[in-house]
Design an enzyme around this catalytic site. Structure first.
Site, PDB file in Angstrom:
ATOM      1  N   ASP A 188      51.911  38.658  45.273  1.00 37.24           N
ATOM      2  CA  ASP A 188      50.610  38.173  44.694  1.00 37.24           C
ATOM      3  C   ASP A 188      49.877  37.808  46.174  1.00 37.24           C
ATOM      4  OD1 ASP A 188      48.517  36.578  43.653  1.00 37.24           O
ATOM      5  OD2 ASP A 188      49.793  35.148  42.848  1.00 37.24           O
ATOM      6  N   LYS A 262      46.435  32.763  32.270  1.00 39.20           N
ATOM      7  CA  LYS A 262      46.821  31.218  32.463  1.00 39.20           C
ATOM      8  C   LYS A 262      45.782  30.615  31.389  1.00 39.20           C
ATOM      9  CE  LYS A 262      47.901  31.538  37.250  1.00 39.20           C
ATOM     10  NZ  LYS A 262      47.398  31.354  38.889  1.00 39.20           N
ATOM     11  N   GLY A 290      51.608  30.498  36.252  1.00 39.13           N
ATOM     12  CA  GLY A 290      51.821  29.186  36.412  1.00 39.13           C
ATOM     13  C   GLY A 290      50.833  28.539  37.516  1.00 39.13           C
TER      14      GLY A 290
HETATM   15  O1  SMG Z   1      53.720  27.411  38.680  1.00 40.36           O
HETATM   16  O2  SMG Z   1      55.412  28.648  39.477  1.00 40.36           O
HETATM   17  C1  SMG Z   1      54.161  28.308  39.665  1.00 40.36           C
HETATM   18  C2  SMG Z   1      53.337  28.871  40.665  1.00 40.36           C
HETATM   19  C3  SMG Z   1      53.003  30.289  40.518  1.00 40.36           C
HETATM   20  O3  SMG Z   1      52.391  31.532  42.300  1.00 40.36           O
HETATM   21  C4  SMG Z   1      52.192  30.836  41.165  1.00 40.36           C
HETATM   22  N1  SMG Z   1      50.701  30.523  41.106  1.00 40.36           N
HETATM   23  O4  SMG Z   1      48.246  32.730  41.760  1.00 40.36           O
HETATM   24  O5  SMG Z   1      49.682  32.768  40.448  1.00 40.36           O
HETATM   25  C5  SMG Z   1      49.031  32.426  41.421  1.00 40.36           C
HETATM   26  C6  SMG Z   1      49.429  30.971  41.816  1.00 40.36           C
HETATM   27  C7  SMG Z   1      48.598  29.926  41.649  1.00 40.36           C
HETATM   28  C8  SMG Z   1      49.148  28.553  41.982  1.00 40.36           C
HETATM   29  S1  SMG Z   1      49.113  28.353  43.857  1.00 40.36           S
HETATM   30  C9  SMG Z   1      47.410  28.449  44.568  1.00 40.36           C
HETATM   31 MG    MG Z   2      48.402  34.638  41.226  1.00 41.28          MG
END
Ligand code: SMG
Ligand code: MG
Length: 370
Positions: A188, A262, A290
């Site tokens: 990601d 989300k 998440g």
């Molecule tokens: O809740 O485990 C979690 C975080 C998962 O990587 C995660 N979220 O872009 O998917 C995403 C990120 C957004 C939050 S960090 C800026």
């Molecule tokens: Mg992401």
């Protein structure tokens, strides 16, 4: 259902380890918890906006102000059912995370009064869902391999690596070589790349990734489509997908073949279900993203993730991966890399008063005019 008022609480939850992405480093999860009180009881919601407007344009203090100044007056008077929330707020542009939090609390309240679990209300078909873990950028490959090893030993069904320019091919290669081809691995980028990086990103194709998530800017569907045409690895969109209509358009343009859903990003659980429906009708798998949620958001995400189109593990990790002390009872990972979907009415969880009190840094009560 008639609303009496909304309680807004700022909570601060220190993270077990700092979470670094291409957007910055978080050490504490500050969040906004909502409690709606109505003539039918109360309900809880969580706003997933962060301190700074880096993941999206929203931020926590803006969300609180938006709720206070615009949402509460828009919900005044009248008989409210959950779909009415999005409708009553539709004339207000943007602020999907704030709107989602309010819809979530109203849904929770409404479903509790009807003794119905959110998962059942949304159309869930599974009692447990496969989950993964999102691994932030760290200092050095040794730390990364140790971290991934720990999560795989815990039983997570998928590892997602955060990448950014300078931290991409090498860490991905190291993890793939160390843990073998059977490990489900994704990356990601949180929009960290520019169209000029297309050839570089195409080299990720060598590592058998299950998907590449959001390499380019949210509005740049064209570059995502260009990368998708060049690689075998599926392209997944996160930040770009802000509604079911946007999902349909991204699929039409060939910008993604997988979608991260989300609820906060798309303005609520009901729109999240519509994104799921649009994707499913096109044969596009989805999974639940998440936002370092508290137990409230985690419960809601599990309810969403048991819909039939959610066929890939979500970013819904066990509480201990985030917090020593959450505001609800902890969520735990099963031996088979799955987590249980709450079965109680509404979200199926409520904050523990002591834990909530300990995490609260400010609270205010906003009456909803009759
Ligand atoms: O809740 O485990 C979690 C975080 C998962 O990587 C995660 N979220 O872009 O998917 C995403 C990120 C957004 C939050 S960090 C800026
Ligand atoms: Mg992401």
């Amino acid at each position: 259902m008639r609303l009496d008022g909304i309680e807004l609480r700022q909570v601060a939850l220190p993270l077990v380890t700092p979470f670094r992405t291409s957007l910055g480093t978080q050490t504490t999860r500050n969040a906004l918890v909502l409690r709606v009180v109505s003539d039918e009881g109360e309900g809880w919601g969580e706003c997933v906006a962060e301190d700074d407007p880096t993941y999206s344009a929203e931020h926590l203090h803006g969300a609180a102000g938006f709720v206070r100044r615009f949402v509460v007056p828009a919900l005044a008077g009248g008989d409210l059912r959950p779909p009415d929330v999005a409708e009553a707020l539709a004339h207000l542009r943007g602020h999907p995370m704030a709107k989602s939090a309010v819809e979530m609390a109203v849904l929770d309240c409404w479903l509790r009064a009807r003794n119905t679990a959110l998962a059942d209300h949304l159309g869930g078909v599974r009692s447990r869902v496969a989950v993964g873990v999102s691994v932030g950028v760290v200092d050095g490959l040794d730390t990364l391999l140790e971290t991934v090893d720990k999560h795989l030993t815990s039983g997570y069904a998928r590892i997602k690596l955060k990448i950014e320019p300078g931290w991409d091919l090498e860490p991905v290669r190291a993890v793939r070589e160390t843990f073998g081809p059977a490990t489900m691995l994704t990356v990601d980028a949180n929009t960290a790349y520019s169209p000029a990086d297309l050839r570089h990103l195409a080299r990720l194709d060598d590592f058998g990734l299950a998907l590449i998530e959001q390499p380019f800017a949210p509005g740049d569907l064209r570059s995502h489509a260009a990368l998708a045409a060049r690689v075998d690895t599926p392209i997944c969109l996160d930040e770009s997908i802000t509604s079911a209509a946007e999902a349909a358009e991204a699929i039409r343009q060939g910008a993604c073949s997988i979608i991260n859903i989300k609820p906060g990003r798309v303005g609520g659980y009901l729109e999240a279900r519509r994104v799921h429906d649009v994707a499913r009708a096109s044969g596009v798998p989805v999974w639940c993203g998440g936002m370092l949620e508290t137990g409230l958001g985690r419960a809601g995400n599990l309810a969403l993730a048991c819909l039939p189109g959610f066929t890939l593990p979500g970013d819904i990790s066990a509480t201990e991966r985030y917090y020593r002390r959450d505001i609800t009872a902890p969520f735990t990972l099963g031996d088979d890399g799955t987590m249980a979907v709450p079965t109680g009415p509404g979200l199926g969880v409520t904050p523990d008063p002591d834990d909530l009190g300990a995490a609260t840094t400010a609270s205010e009560w906003i009456p909803v005019p009759a």
